[in-house]
Design an enzyme around this catalytic site. Structure first.
Site, PDB file in Angstrom:
ATOM      1  N   GLU A 168      41.359 -15.882   6.765  1.00  0.00           N
ATOM      2  CA  GLU A 168      41.823 -16.558   5.552  1.00  0.00           C
ATOM      3  C   GLU A 168      40.814 -16.361   4.431  1.00  0.00           C
ATOM      4  O   GLU A 168      39.623 -16.664   4.607  1.00  0.00           O
ATOM      5  CB  GLU A 168      42.000 -18.064   5.791  1.00  0.00           C
ATOM      6  CG  GLU A 168      43.191 -18.414   6.642  1.00  0.00           C
ATOM      7  CD  GLU A 168      43.484 -19.907   6.670  1.00  0.00           C
ATOM      8  OE1 GLU A 168      44.599 -20.267   7.054  1.00  0.00           O
ATOM      9  OE2 GLU A 168      42.595 -20.714   6.329  1.00  0.00           O
ATOM     10  N   CYS A 169      41.253 -15.847   3.303  1.00  0.00           N
ATOM     11  CA  CYS A 169      40.448 -15.711   2.095  1.00  0.00           C
ATOM     12  C   CYS A 169      39.139 -14.965   2.416  1.00  0.00           C
ATOM     13  O   CYS A 169      39.146 -13.765   2.621  1.00  0.00           O
ATOM     14  CB  CYS A 169      40.214 -17.072   1.456  1.00  0.00           C
ATOM     15  SG  CYS A 169      39.773 -16.981  -0.294  1.00  0.00           S
TER      16      CYS A 169
END
Length: 431
Positions: free
Chosen positions: A326-327
């Protein structure tokens, strides 16, 4: 089991000193011997770390936009169990919400049926504070402002003027904290810095605790609290990524939602943690690897040299483990990360993606996410996006189709290659 009371700390706008006052309240109540359960409204990773440090107990996120009402109440009830007091810090101004008008601090206070302690920045105003407070107090009948804390009061004369004006509102004044330059937390490019990066955070917390204890009537504050929510059912969270989930956790990968980890443990998953910055790889027995968001761009050279970390990810891929980023975790799965100075750093190379810290403005907002992937989650998810970087990729199918809070279609997000996948989205819950 002891019963808990609770309240929400809110303000008319961001920058009112809400976080500083909340930290002081948590530390002051803790020093009284109370067990305090801290929580933060909305999709915030940084403030909960500060709140947890002040309370001596992990803080959780309660998100009235991304989470269903029964999940919000169940999480709050679970978190408050065994505590004397549930203290929820709001986000932005009391009624500020996402673009669709949902998800405000007021929405959370109403969902939890908790009163609001209203922190008002008194800097550069006097009698005008009264109509401001009165307007907020009467805006929504399902939200109760039960007490006021004035912040950044200039002088004793200034305080008398404020107190006199506020008498007409009928709302109890719990305290007036004087203006003190040392009661300011520094900021960084994604918001507040983490507590470990604040020089003298311990002394800062002492100052905040003493300021609250000296200038706020804590007995009156505790008396206005309402019973914390109760829920018969355990909170529903997303299923674990695998039976054994190896999770990156250090200063570069710090953005983890406690409710997800708690839910995975409750579902029977084994969780293990490793530090890419210490050149550790995921456990060889893990059938899933989670790289959460954080600040990999601040640690480019160290991550580029973390050969054991890279090898561990490749080994997990080769044994067909699910690998999800994530990210910042998505950035680390790519081939290269180009920092704000234009310097490139080699990443794990599991996805043909190059990310760059090149956006003049941050990308920020809630997202409705749709996916067809190996993620063991519902096809519809709620999450958020918050970054200054961009990703250039070659020929990957996206991980998510995305809509913003208003239902406007966004560009497809992230990519997937076999059982390796990631995007800029931070997933919070299923609708």
């Amino acid at each position: 089991m002891k019963s808990s009371s609770g309240f929400v700390v809110a303000a008319p706008r961001s920058g009112s000193g809400k976080t500083t006052v909340t930290l002081g309240l948590l530390a002051a109540l803790r020093r009284r011997g109370l067990i305090v359960a801290p929580a933060k409204t909305g999709p915030d990773y940084i403030d909960p770390v500060f709140l947890g440090r002040a309370a001596g107990r992990e803080a959780i996120n309660l998100d009235p936009w991304a989470m269903a009402p029964d999940q919000v109440r169940a999480l709050a009830a679970q978190h408050a169990t065994g505590a004397d007091c549930l203290v929820v810090e709001g986000v932005m101004g009391l009624f500020d919400a996402s673009a669709d008008g949902q998800g405000s601090t007021a929405d959370l206070a109403a969902a939890l049926d908790l009163p609001v302690v209203f922190v008002v920045d008194a800097d550069r105003q006097s009698q005008s504070v009264a109509p401001l407070v009165a307007g907020f107090a009467h805006w929504r009948p399902d939200v109760t402002i039960a007490g006021l804390i004035l912040n950044r009061v200039a002088t004793a004369r200034h305080e008398r003027m404020l107190v006199s004006a506020l008498a007409a509102t009928g709302i109890p004044l719990l305290g007036a904290i004087p203006r003190r330059p040392e009661l300011v937390i520094p900021e960084r490019h994604l918001g507040l810095v983490l507590p470990g990066e604040v020089d003298g955070f311990g002394p800062f917390l002492d100052i905040a605790a003493h300021a609250v204890a000296d200038y706020v009537d804590l007995d009156a504050l505790l008396a206005l609290g309402a019973p914390a929510p109760s829920a018969e059912a355990a909170p529903k969270t997303l299923p674990p990524l695998g039976q054994h989930v190896a999770i990156a956790r250090d200063a570069a990968f710090a953005f983890l939602y406690p409710h997800l980890l708690d839910g995975w443990r409750s579902a029977g998953a084994e969780l293990s943690f490793f530090s890419p910055l210490a050149d550790e790889g995921p456990a060889a027995s893990a059938d899933a690897v989670f790289l959460p968001g954080g600040y990999p761009e601040l640690h480019g050279p160290v991550l580029a040299a973390a050969t054991s970390f890279h090898a561990g990810l490749r080994a997990a891929r080769d044994r067909h483990a699910l690998i999800y980023g994530e990210c910042g975790g998505f950035m680390a799965l790519g081939e290269a990360l180009v920092d704000k100075d234009g310097v490139g750093h080699a990443m794990a190379g599991l996805l043909p993606v190059t990310t760059r810290i090149d956006r003049p403005k941050r990308v920020l907002g809630y997202r409705r996410l749709l996916h067809e992937s190996a993620l063991p989650w519902p096809t519809g998810l709620n999450g958020h996006e918050f970054h200054y970087s961009s990703a250039k990729q070659t020929g990957l199918p996206p991980l998510f189709e995305a809509l913003d809070a208003e239902g406007i279609r966004q560009l497809p997000m992230g990519g997937q290659l076999g059982r390796v996948m990631g995007s800029y989205a931070h997933v919070i819950a299923a609708p």
